[in-house]
Design a protein around this motif. Structure first.
Motif, PDB file in Angstrom:
ATOM      1  N   LYS A  84       2.696  76.684 -72.533  1.00  0.00           N
ATOM      2  CA  LYS A  84       3.888  77.207 -73.183  1.00  0.00           C
ATOM      3  C   LYS A  84       4.436  76.214 -74.196  1.00  0.00           C
ATOM      4  O   LYS A  84       4.939  76.604 -75.261  1.00  0.00           O
ATOM      5  N   GLU A  85       4.314  74.946 -73.871  1.00  0.00           N
ATOM      6  CA  GLU A  85       4.748  73.922 -74.822  1.00  0.00           C
ATOM      7  C   GLU A  85       3.954  74.006 -76.118  1.00  0.00           C
ATOM      8  O   GLU A  85       4.491  73.875 -77.214  1.00  0.00           O
ATOM      9  N   GLN A  86       2.657  74.240 -75.979  1.00  0.00           N
ATOM     10  CA  GLN A  86       1.804  74.367 -77.158  1.00  0.00           C
ATOM     11  C   GLN A  86       2.220  75.564 -78.000  1.00  0.00           C
ATOM     12  O   GLN A  86       2.315  75.493 -79.229  1.00  0.00           O
ATOM     13  N   ILE A  87       2.456  76.705 -77.344  1.00  0.00           N
ATOM     14  CA  ILE A  87       2.832  77.924 -78.068  1.00  0.00           C
ATOM     15  C   ILE A  87       4.187  77.735 -78.753  1.00  0.00           C
ATOM     16  O   ILE A  87       4.373  78.091 -79.930  1.00  0.00           O
ATOM     17  N   GLU A  88       5.142  77.160 -78.030  1.00  0.00           N
ATOM     18  CA  GLU A  88       6.483  76.974 -78.579  1.00  0.00           C
ATOM     19  C   GLU A  88       6.476  76.017 -79.771  1.00  0.00           C
ATOM     20  O   GLU A  88       7.268  76.155 -80.696  1.00  0.00           O
ATOM     21  N   SER A  89       5.567  75.048 -79.739  1.00  0.00           N
ATOM     22  CA  SER A  89       5.495  74.088 -80.847  1.00  0.00           C
ATOM     23  C   SER A  89       5.039  74.749 -82.145  1.00  0.00           C
ATOM     24  O   SER A  89       5.287  74.225 -83.234  1.00  0.00           O
ATOM     25  N   HIS A  90       4.378  75.900 -82.041  1.00  0.00           N
ATOM     26  CA  HIS A  90       3.946  76.643 -83.222  1.00  0.00           C
ATOM     27  C   HIS A  90       4.958  77.722 -83.619  1.00  0.00           C
ATOM     28  O   HIS A  90       4.736  78.442 -84.593  1.00  0.00           O
ATOM     29  N   GLY A  91       6.019  77.844 -82.843  1.00  0.00           N
ATOM     30  CA  GLY A  91       7.069  78.803 -83.171  1.00  0.00           C
ATOM     31  C   GLY A  91       6.958  80.083 -82.372  1.00  0.00           C
ATOM     32  O   GLY A  91       6.000  80.830 -82.527  1.00  0.00           O
ATOM     33  N   MET A  92       7.942  80.312 -81.516  1.00  0.00           N
ATOM     34  CA  MET A  92       7.931  81.520 -80.698  1.00  0.00           C
ATOM     35  C   MET A  92       8.174  82.782 -81.533  1.00  0.00           C
ATOM     36  O   MET A  92       7.781  83.878 -81.156  1.00  0.00           O
ATOM     37  N   GLU A 102      -3.179  92.787 -77.893  1.00  0.00           N
ATOM     38  CA  GLU A 102      -4.396  92.148 -78.410  1.00  0.00           C
ATOM     39  C   GLU A 102      -4.063  91.050 -79.412  1.00  0.00           C
ATOM     40  O   GLU A 102      -4.650  89.966 -79.402  1.00  0.00           O
ATOM     41  N   GLU A 103      -3.087  91.312 -80.281  1.00  0.00           N
ATOM     42  CA  GLU A 103      -2.674  90.312 -81.279  1.00  0.00           C
ATOM     43  C   GLU A 103      -2.062  89.093 -80.607  1.00  0.00           C
ATOM     44  O   GLU A 103      -2.298  87.950 -81.014  1.00  0.00           O
ATOM     45  N   LYS A 104      -1.269  89.326 -79.568  1.00  0.00           N
ATOM     46  CA  LYS A 104      -0.630  88.212 -78.862  1.00  0.00           C
ATOM     47  C   LYS A 104      -1.670  87.350 -78.133  1.00  0.00           C
ATOM     48  O   LYS A 104      -1.579  86.121 -78.131  1.00  0.00           O
ATOM     49  N   ILE A 105      -2.639  88.022 -77.518  1.00  0.00           N
ATOM     50  CA  ILE A 105      -3.698  87.280 -76.821  1.00  0.00           C
ATOM     51  C   ILE A 105      -4.481  86.427 -77.817  1.00  0.00           C
ATOM     52  O   ILE A 105      -4.759  85.255 -77.557  1.00  0.00           O
ATOM     53  N   LYS A 106      -4.823  87.000 -78.960  1.00  0.00           N
ATOM     54  CA  LYS A 106      -5.578  86.261 -79.974  1.00  0.00           C
ATOM     55  C   LYS A 106      -4.770  85.086 -80.507  1.00  0.00           C
ATOM     56  O   LYS A 106      -5.301  83.976 -80.719  1.00  0.00           O
ATOM     57  N   TYR A 107      -3.475  85.289 -80.692  1.00  0.00           N
ATOM     58  CA  TYR A 107      -2.600  84.230 -81.194  1.00  0.00           C
ATOM     59  C   TYR A 107      -2.578  83.043 -80.229  1.00  0.00           C
ATOM     60  O   TYR A 107      -2.741  81.888 -80.625  1.00  0.00           O
ATOM     61  N   VAL A 108      -2.391  83.357 -78.949  1.00  0.00           N
ATOM     62  CA  VAL A 108      -2.359  82.300 -77.923  1.00  0.00           C
ATOM     63  C   VAL A 108      -3.720  81.613 -77.812  1.00  0.00           C
ATOM     64  O   VAL A 108      -3.812  80.385 -77.760  1.00  0.00           O
ATOM     65  N   TYR A 109      -4.772  82.429 -77.803  1.00  0.00           N
ATOM     66  CA  TYR A 109      -6.127  81.888 -77.661  1.00  0.00           C
ATOM     67  C   TYR A 109      -6.469  80.945 -78.811  1.00  0.00           C
ATOM     68  O   TYR A 109      -7.032  79.857 -78.607  1.00  0.00           O
ATOM     69  N   ASP A 110      -6.129  81.331 -80.036  1.00  0.00           N
ATOM     70  CA  ASP A 110      -6.450  80.511 -81.206  1.00  0.00           C
ATOM     71  C   ASP A 110      -5.735  79.167 -81.170  1.00  0.00           C
ATOM     72  O   ASP A 110      -6.249  78.159 -81.668  1.00  0.00           O
ATOM     73  N   ILE A 111      -4.547  79.159 -80.582  1.00  0.00           N
ATOM     74  CA  ILE A 111      -3.810  77.887 -80.469  1.00  0.00           C
ATOM     75  C   ILE A 111      -4.418  77.004 -79.383  1.00  0.00           C
ATOM     76  O   ILE A 111      -4.691  75.817 -79.591  1.00  0.00           O
ATOM     77  N   LEU A 112      -4.656  77.590 -78.212  1.00  0.00           N
ATOM     78  CA  LEU A 112      -5.110  76.801 -77.070  1.00  0.00           C
ATOM     79  C   LEU A 112      -6.530  76.263 -77.244  1.00  0.00           C
ATOM     80  O   LEU A 112      -6.854  75.169 -76.772  1.00  0.00           O
ATOM     81  N   LYS A 113      -7.395  77.018 -77.925  1.00  0.00           N
ATOM     82  CA  LYS A 113      -8.784  76.577 -78.046  1.00  0.00           C
ATOM     83  C   LYS A 113      -8.931  75.344 -78.927  1.00  0.00           C
ATOM     84  O   LYS A 113      -9.977  74.688 -78.921  1.00  0.00           O
ATOM     85  N   LYS A 114      -7.883  75.013 -79.687  1.00  0.00           N
ATOM     86  CA  LYS A 114      -7.918  73.811 -80.517  1.00  0.00           C
ATOM     87  C   LYS A 114      -7.644  72.553 -79.698  1.00  0.00           C
ATOM     88  O   LYS A 114      -7.894  71.443 -80.163  1.00  0.00           O
ATOM     89  N   ASP A 115      -7.095  72.735 -78.514  1.00  0.00           N
ATOM     90  CA  ASP A 115      -6.807  71.602 -77.629  1.00  0.00           C
ATOM     91  C   ASP A 115      -7.984  71.407 -76.689  1.00  0.00           C
ATOM     92  O   ASP A 115      -8.324  72.307 -75.917  1.00  0.00           O
TER      93      ASP A 115
END
Length: 418
Positions: A84-92, A102-115
């Protein structure tokens, strides 16, 4: 709880200063599992448990009974906060403005896979320190041997069980495990529990029973099969035992004696074996005495009905006696509560009782038979998902790892099947 932001970890601050942001995270999680606590101590750089507890009490006084509340959440809860910290750092706002799931899942996935910590999901699983030990396994097996010599069979089985579970396993093989299973099979053979004996023999061979001793288990396997009336398979096992005699750890004189006994056993079951006595097999299979015409897995004393208020449901059409079986069906998916890994079979979800088999891949998981072990491996051949069951499980509720039910439903079939 203390959750350190990754930015703080990256800067490697020597002090344990907690920002206001940390305190906001603390208020979200009032409970931790023991494994999560160990992870946090590692992140913070504290090795002393008392020091860590004092740190928590100093900076997070709102957390009551810190030492007694570890079982309320799963290890994944810690990861979820960090996610959640990662997602919030990119702007909720970016997340909230998305319309579809589907869009929300892709958004979260694209952020997390970079870590890298999240990209490799296995890194989220805590690494269990092995408690298995060769010396302890041998000691327990020796105690089993002493009880077996005294004909205290159940005590011998108990010590062999402890020895088997204490034996180290590497690359799905374990010498001490195989020796313990081999010894336990002798007890079951003497108790005329031939099916249990056969299960132990198969397990001993799978865990790499020493080649110079294998003639013993193949001879024993032959005698079990002969007792169960499987004469063709018995001859094959006796033949395997004969073929292994050249590698046997025995004197030449003893080898001659063993070969003579094996040849005699083969001769006994050559040709017509109808007069050979046959042992009764244990009948563990449940049966429906009067199957339903439309649903053969269900008794005809029950019918399926539907109405808008109750939905689809079963209704009794006749008196049902206590203990009467009305439905038999294999589950599509299942999980064993992590706290019961050491006592419940991962495949059939029964208590393992006096015949535990260790998982070749997981430190604590067990099976009730070698058949269950192999069936489980064949059901989930590509995925060692037991660490993920632990990741999502907590001691608070039995259904805490229910997310794995969906996972297991999916992985049993190839993607093309869907």
């Amino acid at each position: 709880s203390i959750i350190l932001l990754r930015a703080v970890v990256t800067c490697q601050l020597e002090s344990y200063y907690l920002t206001d942001r940390f305190k906001q995270i603390q208020s979200r999680m009032a409970f931790l599992t023991e494994e999560m606590k160990m992870q946090l101590m590692k992140v913070v750089g504290v090795t002393d448990v008392t020091e860590f507890d004092n740190l928590v009490k100093q900076h997070a006084p709102q957390i009551e009974n810190f030492d007694k509340t570890f079982t309320k959440h799963s290890p994944f809860d810690l990861q979820l906060v960090l996610m959640k910290e990662q997602i919030e750092s990119h702007g909720m706002n970016n997340f909230q403005n998305l319309r579809t799931t589907e869009e929300k899942i892709k958004y979260v996935y694209d952020i997390l896979k970079k870590d890298p910590e999240f990209k490799d999901v296995s890194k989220m699983c805590f690494k269990r320190k092995s408690q298995k030990d060769v010396t302890n396994s041998k000691r327990l097996r020796d105690l089993g041997n002493k009880n077996f010599q005294k004909k205290v069979n159940e005590e011998a089985i108990r010590y062999y069980n402890e020895s088997i579970l204490a034996g180290p396993i590497e690359n799905e093989k374990g010498k001490e495990v195989s020796l313990g299973l081999g010894n336990r099979s002798v007890v079951f053979f003497n108790l005329h529990e031939y099916e249990n004996c056969l299960q132990d023999i198969e397990g001993a061979l799978a865990f790499a029973y020493p080649e110079e001793l294998q003639y013993k288990v193949f001879e024993r396997k032959g005698r079990c099969l002969q007792a169960l009336g499987k004469f063709g398979e018995a001859r094959q096992s006796y033949g395997r035992a004969l073929g292994l005699m050249d590698k046997a750890k025995a004197t030449e004189e003893k080898k001659v004696e063993i070969k003579a006994d094996l040849q005699k056993s083969i001769k006994e079951i050559q040709g017509d074996s109808e007069n050979q006595p046959i042992a009764l097999r244990n009948k563990k299979n449940y049966t429906i005495l009067s199957p339903h015409k439309k649903f053969p897995n269900m008794s005809d004393c029950v019918t399926i009905q539907y109405n808008p208020d109750a939905g689809r449901h079963a209704v009794a059409t006749a008196d049902i006696s206590p203990g009467e079986i009305i439905l038999i069906e294999q589950p599509v998916a299942w999980t064993v509560t992590a706290s019961q890994f050491s006592s419940v079979c991962q495949n059939c979800a029964r208590q393992v009782g006096r015949t535990p088999f260790p998982s070749p891949k997981h430190e604590a998981a067990v099976f009730c038979s070698f058949s269950c072990l192999t069936e489980f491996a064949n059901t989930f051949p590509k995925y060692d998902d037991l660490p993920f069951v632990e990741l999502f499980a907590s001691g608070a509720t039995e259904g805490s790892a229910s997310i794995m039910l969906a996972f297991r439903c999916l992985v049993q079939k190839p993607s093309t099947w869907y």
